[in-house]
Design an enzyme around this catalytic site. Structure first.
Site, PDB file in Angstrom:
ATOM      1  N   LEU A  52       0.867  -1.176   0.000  1.00 56.98           N
ATOM      2  CA  LEU A  52       0.000   0.000   0.000  1.00 56.98           C
ATOM      3  C   LEU A  52       0.906   1.228   0.000  1.00 56.98           C
ATOM      4  CD1 LEU A  52      -2.899  -0.589   2.584  1.00 56.98           C
ATOM      5  CD2 LEU A  52      -3.138  -0.216   0.130  1.00 56.98           C
ATOM      6  N   ASP A  53       0.630   2.182  -0.879  1.00 56.62           N
ATOM      7  CA  ASP A  53       1.422   3.408  -0.909  1.00 56.62           C
ATOM      8  C   ASP A  53       1.356   4.127   0.433  1.00 56.62           C
ATOM      9  OD1 ASP A  53       2.097   2.977  -3.520  1.00 56.62           O
ATOM     10  OD2 ASP A  53       0.553   4.294  -4.357  1.00 56.62           O
TER      11      ASP A  53
END
Length: 313
Positions: A52-53
């Protein structure tokens, strides 16, 4: 006089087996979140199941010990997100981190938004964004992008199972997306903005589900840090929670032992690409397999030590 510095106490790692559902906070990379949880649990072996960024929040399943053998299952699973799009503005990165490229007037209706979302529902092709962790000649695309270099990318087939409008007012559109693995939500945001004629970028993203697990069952890092070690360990779900959507099959003692040694077994069961396999002792997970023409074909197997450890937990 020489000052004596206190020695830092060495953390004694231990073998843990299971899955922790973490609600990743904003601004932290997936690996940083993993390392913090691993330190809090004093775990020997751990891995996450899909990046996940830092600007994204939400569900990040963390695998410990034997569960790491099934992390690919979570990577390959369908995902669900809640995404907020800023309409009327495009950026260099496709999200709020980039520089603004263009600002346009937003003149849309709910019907136009629904039609745009419907156009990108089903089997579609996506060109991966330059600001992504996808590798080219061993280097992430975002490394090239930061140098002003654009790499030719091939379109990829993905499936958008559904897009629901959660909220919309002025230039802020929030949608719930259910999609296959490998879907770039920032690309979807840009495509919807382009279809609406005003442009858009992704301003916020939250992952709400991955396969059979849901963010509603996840815990934050702050809450995890406030717990005792025993409470943290009690949060670990068994490794087979990642395989919950698969059919299961149970083996008797002799077959279970041979299966754990990697031998195929004859079973009276229908063909299946993925099954979870259990032994007779307290329904102990042995590993994953496939079934073809009445044969149970071993996939990822637990070691006898891992099986024993899970039974004693």
């Amino acid at each position: 006089m020489t000052e004596t510095r206190p020695q830092r106490q060495r953390v004694v790692r231990r073998a843990l087996h299971g899955v922790l559902l973490l609600d990743k906070p904003l601004g932290l990379s997936s690996n940083d979140a993993l390392q913090k949880a691993k330190w809090l649990l004093r775990a020997e072996k751990a891995g996450h199941t899909g990046t996940l960024d830092p600007l994204a929040t939400g569900l990040l399943p963390l695998c410990f010990g034997a569960a790491t053998k099934f992390s690919q299952v979570s990577l390959d699973a369908d995902k669900a997100y809640v995404a907020t799009l800023k309409l009327g503005q495009t950026t260099t990165t496709g999200d709020a981190e980039g520089e603004v490229l263009e600002t346009r007037e937003v003149a849309v209706t709910r019907e136009l938004i629904a039609a745009a979302c419907a156009k990108f529902t089903g089997a579609i092709s996506q060109v991966p964004p330059m600001y992504s962790a996808l590798k080219h000649e061993g280097k992430a695309l975002y490394d090239y992008a930061r140098q002003g270099i654009t790499i030719e990318r091939e379109a990829r087939a993905v499936t958008i199972h559904g897009i629901d409008i959660v909220d919309w007012h002025a230039d802020a559109l929030t949608i719930a997306v259910r999609c296959s693995k490998g879907t770039y939500i920032r690309t979807l945001a840009e495509d919807i903005g382009r279809e609406l004629g005003c442009g858009a970028h992704l301003s916020a993203l939250r992952r709400t589900a991955s396969g059979a697990v849901d963010v509603r069952d996840a815990i934050s890092l702050d809450a995890l840090a406030a717990m005792t070690e025993a409470e943290r360990e009690a949060l670990l779900r068994p490794p087979d929670c990642l395989l919950a959507d698969w059919p299961s099959i149970s083996l008797a003692d002799e077959d279970a032992s041979r299966f754990l040694n990697g031998l195929r077994r004859r079973v009276a069961a229908a063909d299946a690409p993925h099954v979870r396999v259990y032994g007779p002792a307290a329904h102990a997970l042995l590993g994953s397999a496939s079934i073809a023409a009445g044969e149970l074909i071993p996939g990822r197997l637990l070691s006898p030590q891992e099986v024993s450890s899970l039974l004693s937990t």
